[in-house]
Structure formats: structure tokens, C-alpha cells
Design a protein around this motif. Structure first.
Motif, mmCIF file in Angstrom:
data_model
loop_
_atom_site.group_PDB
_atom_site.id
_atom_site.type_symbol
_atom_site.label_atom_id
_atom_site.label_comp_id
_atom_site.label_asym_id
_atom_site.label_seq_id
_atom_site.Cartn_x
_atom_site.Cartn_y
_atom_site.Cartn_z
ATOM 1 N N PHE A 1 33.054 49.077 51.166
ATOM 2 C CA PHE A 1 34.186 48.288 51.641
ATOM 3 C C PHE A 1 33.818 46.822 51.844
ATOM 4 O O PHE A 1 34.655 45.942 51.652
ATOM 5 C CB PHE A 1 34.761 48.883 52.925
ATOM 6 C CG PHE A 1 35.723 50.009 52.664
ATOM 7 C CD1 PHE A 1 36.960 49.766 52.089
ATOM 8 C CD2 PHE A 1 35.401 51.309 52.990
ATOM 9 C CE1 PHE A 1 37.849 50.799 51.840
ATOM 10 C CE2 PHE A 1 36.266 52.343 52.753
ATOM 11 C CZ PHE A 1 37.502 52.100 52.174
ATOM 12 N N ALA A 2 32.572 46.548 52.210
ATOM 13 C CA ALA A 2 32.141 45.161 52.347
ATOM 14 C C ALA A 2 32.124 44.464 50.986
ATOM 15 O O ALA A 2 32.559 43.310 50.863
ATOM 16 C CB ALA A 2 30.760 45.094 52.994
ATOM 17 N N VAL A 3 31.661 45.159 49.966
ATOM 18 C CA VAL A 3 31.659 44.585 48.610
ATOM 19 C C VAL A 3 33.083 44.373 48.115
ATOM 20 O O VAL A 3 33.401 43.328 47.525
ATOM 21 C CB VAL A 3 30.859 45.489 47.644
ATOM 22 C CG1 VAL A 3 31.045 45.072 46.206
ATOM 23 C CG2 VAL A 3 29.393 45.479 48.013
ATOM 24 N N VAL B 1 34.453 41.262 49.774
ATOM 25 C CA VAL B 1 33.937 40.013 49.206
ATOM 26 C C VAL B 1 34.600 39.715 47.868
ATOM 27 O O VAL B 1 35.024 38.577 47.599
ATOM 28 C CB VAL B 1 32.401 40.085 49.060
ATOM 29 C CG1 VAL B 1 31.873 38.934 48.237
ATOM 30 C CG2 VAL B 1 31.747 40.102 50.431
ATOM 31 N N ILE B 2 34.721 40.725 47.019
ATOM 32 C CA ILE B 2 35.345 40.521 45.709
ATOM 33 C C ILE B 2 36.810 40.139 45.864
ATOM 34 O O ILE B 2 37.302 39.229 45.182
ATOM 35 C CB ILE B 2 35.173 41.779 44.840
ATOM 36 C CG1 ILE B 2 33.700 41.970 44.483
ATOM 37 C CG2 ILE B 2 36.013 41.690 43.574
ATOM 38 C CD1 ILE B 2 33.393 43.281 43.798
ATOM 39 N N ALA B 3 37.512 40.815 46.760
ATOM 40 C CA ALA B 3 38.920 40.498 46.974
ATOM 41 C C ALA B 3 39.090 39.092 47.534
ATOM 42 O O ALA B 3 40.034 38.380 47.163
ATOM 43 C CB ALA B 3 39.552 41.524 47.916
ATOM 44 N N ALA B 4 38.187 38.671 48.401
ATOM 45 C CA ALA B 4 38.274 37.319 48.959
ATOM 46 C C ALA B 4 38.025 36.274 47.878
ATOM 47 O O ALA B 4 38.695 35.233 47.847
ATOM 48 C CB ALA B 4 37.270 37.153 50.086
ATOM 49 N N LEU B 5 37.087 36.543 46.990
ATOM 50 C CA LEU B 5 36.821 35.599 45.904
ATOM 51 C C LEU B 5 37.987 35.488 44.941
ATOM 52 O O LEU B 5 38.224 34.425 44.358
ATOM 53 C CB LEU B 5 35.555 36.016 45.142
ATOM 54 C CG LEU B 5 34.236 35.843 45.884
ATOM 55 C CD1 LEU B 5 33.086 36.419 45.063
ATOM 56 C CD2 LEU B 5 33.982 34.382 46.200
ATOM 57 N N LEU B 6 38.724 36.582 44.767
ATOM 58 C CA LEU B 6 39.866 36.578 43.872
ATOM 59 C C LEU B 6 41.155 36.116 44.550
ATOM 60 O O LEU B 6 42.179 35.987 43.892
ATOM 61 C CB LEU B 6 40.067 37.971 43.265
ATOM 62 C CG LEU B 6 38.936 38.446 42.343
ATOM 63 C CD1 LEU B 6 39.207 39.874 41.893
ATOM 64 C CD2 LEU B 6 38.800 37.522 41.151
ATOM 65 N N GLY B 7 41.119 35.904 45.854
ATOM 66 C CA GLY B 7 42.274 35.359 46.555
ATOM 67 C C GLY B 7 43.200 36.384 47.181
ATOM 68 O O GLY B 7 44.316 36.048 47.566
ATOM 69 N N GLY C 1 43.815 37.928 50.179
ATOM 70 C CA GLY C 1 43.436 37.852 51.583
ATOM 71 C C GLY C 1 43.732 39.100 52.379
ATOM 72 O O GLY C 1 42.939 39.507 53.223
ATOM 73 N N GLY C 2 44.879 39.733 52.117
ATOM 74 C CA GLY C 2 45.239 40.934 52.858
ATOM 75 C C GLY C 2 44.294 42.082 52.580
ATOM 76 O O GLY C 2 43.837 42.780 53.499
ATOM 77 N N VAL C 3 43.986 42.286 51.323
ATOM 78 C CA VAL C 3 43.067 43.359 50.940
ATOM 79 C C VAL C 3 41.670 43.067 51.472
ATOM 80 O O VAL C 3 40.975 43.967 51.951
ATOM 81 C CB VAL C 3 43.041 43.522 49.402
ATOM 82 C CG1 VAL C 3 42.003 44.541 48.986
ATOM 83 C CG2 VAL C 3 44.409 43.901 48.881
ATOM 84 N N ALA C 4 41.265 41.808 51.423
ATOM 85 C CA ALA C 4 39.940 41.426 51.919
ATOM 86 C C ALA C 4 39.829 41.674 53.421
ATOM 87 O O ALA C 4 38.817 42.194 53.896
ATOM 88 C CB ALA C 4 39.659 39.961 51.600
ATOM 89 N N GLY C 5 40.853 41.321 54.158
ATOM 90 C CA GLY C 5 40.836 41.531 55.606
ATOM 91 C C GLY C 5 40.814 43.005 55.977
ATOM 92 O O GLY C 5 40.073 43.423 56.872
ATOM 93 N N LEU C 6 41.624 43.786 55.279
ATOM 94 C CA LEU C 6 41.666 45.221 55.544
ATOM 95 C C LEU C 6 40.332 45.875 55.192
ATOM 96 O O LEU C 6 39.805 46.694 55.961
ATOM 97 C CB LEU C 6 42.790 45.870 54.740
ATOM 98 C CG LEU C 6 42.974 47.372 54.921
ATOM 99 C CD1 LEU C 6 43.385 47.675 56.348
ATOM 100 C CD2 LEU C 6 43.996 47.894 53.941
ATOM 101 N N SER C 7 39.764 45.512 54.071
ATOM 102 C CA SER C 7 38.484 46.088 53.662
ATOM 103 C C SER C 7 37.365 45.682 54.615
ATOM 104 O O SER C 7 36.487 46.487 54.930
ATOM 105 C CB SER C 7 38.129 45.649 52.245
ATOM 106 O OG SER C 7 39.061 46.158 51.333
ATOM 107 N N ALA C 8 37.386 44.447 55.077
ATOM 108 C CA ALA C 8 36.364 44.003 56.026
ATOM 109 C C ALA C 8 36.498 44.754 57.350
ATOM 110 O O ALA C 8 35.494 45.134 57.965
ATOM 111 C CB ALA C 8 36.474 42.502 56.255
#
Length: 55
Positions: A8-10, A13-19, A21-28
Motif C-alpha cells: 500500500f505504501a508503494v 507513492v505511485i498514485a501521488a506521482l501520477l496525481g 491524490g485521493g487514492v494516494a491518501g487512502l493507500s497511505a
């Protein structure tokens, strides 16, 4: 549990790099939860262990 936290951390990071934000926050957030659960299990296993070891 630790494997899921790393996955989920990976993903975060990938979702944040691709923009994404919602998926990145949930995964983090899920990575933090899984890491906390893994740490609690590790500490409980350290303290309670297997009991007496008979040779």
C-alpha cells in the motif's frame, strides 16, 4: 501484514506521482494501519513468545 503495508505504501507513492491524490491518501492511510497492526503483533510475539522450551 508487513507485506500489505509495503504494497500500500508503494501504491500510495505511485498514485501521488501520477496525481491521484485521493487514492494516494487512502493507500497511505491503509499502509499506516497495516504497519501499526504488524508492529503490535511483533511486540506481542516478543513478549508472549512460545513459553517454556523443553530440550
Amino acid at each position: 501484514m508487513l507485506r500489505w503495508a509495503i504494497i500500500f505504501a508503494v501504491v500510495a507513492v505511485i498514485a501521488a506521482l501520477l496525481g491521484f491524490g485521493g487514492v494516494a491518501g487512502l493507500s497511505a492511510g491503509l499502509a499506516k494501519v497495516f504497519l501499526l497492526v504488524a508492529a503490535v503483533i511483533l511486540i506481542a510475539g516478543f513478549f508472549f513468545g512460545r513459553g517454556k522450551r523443553i530440550p
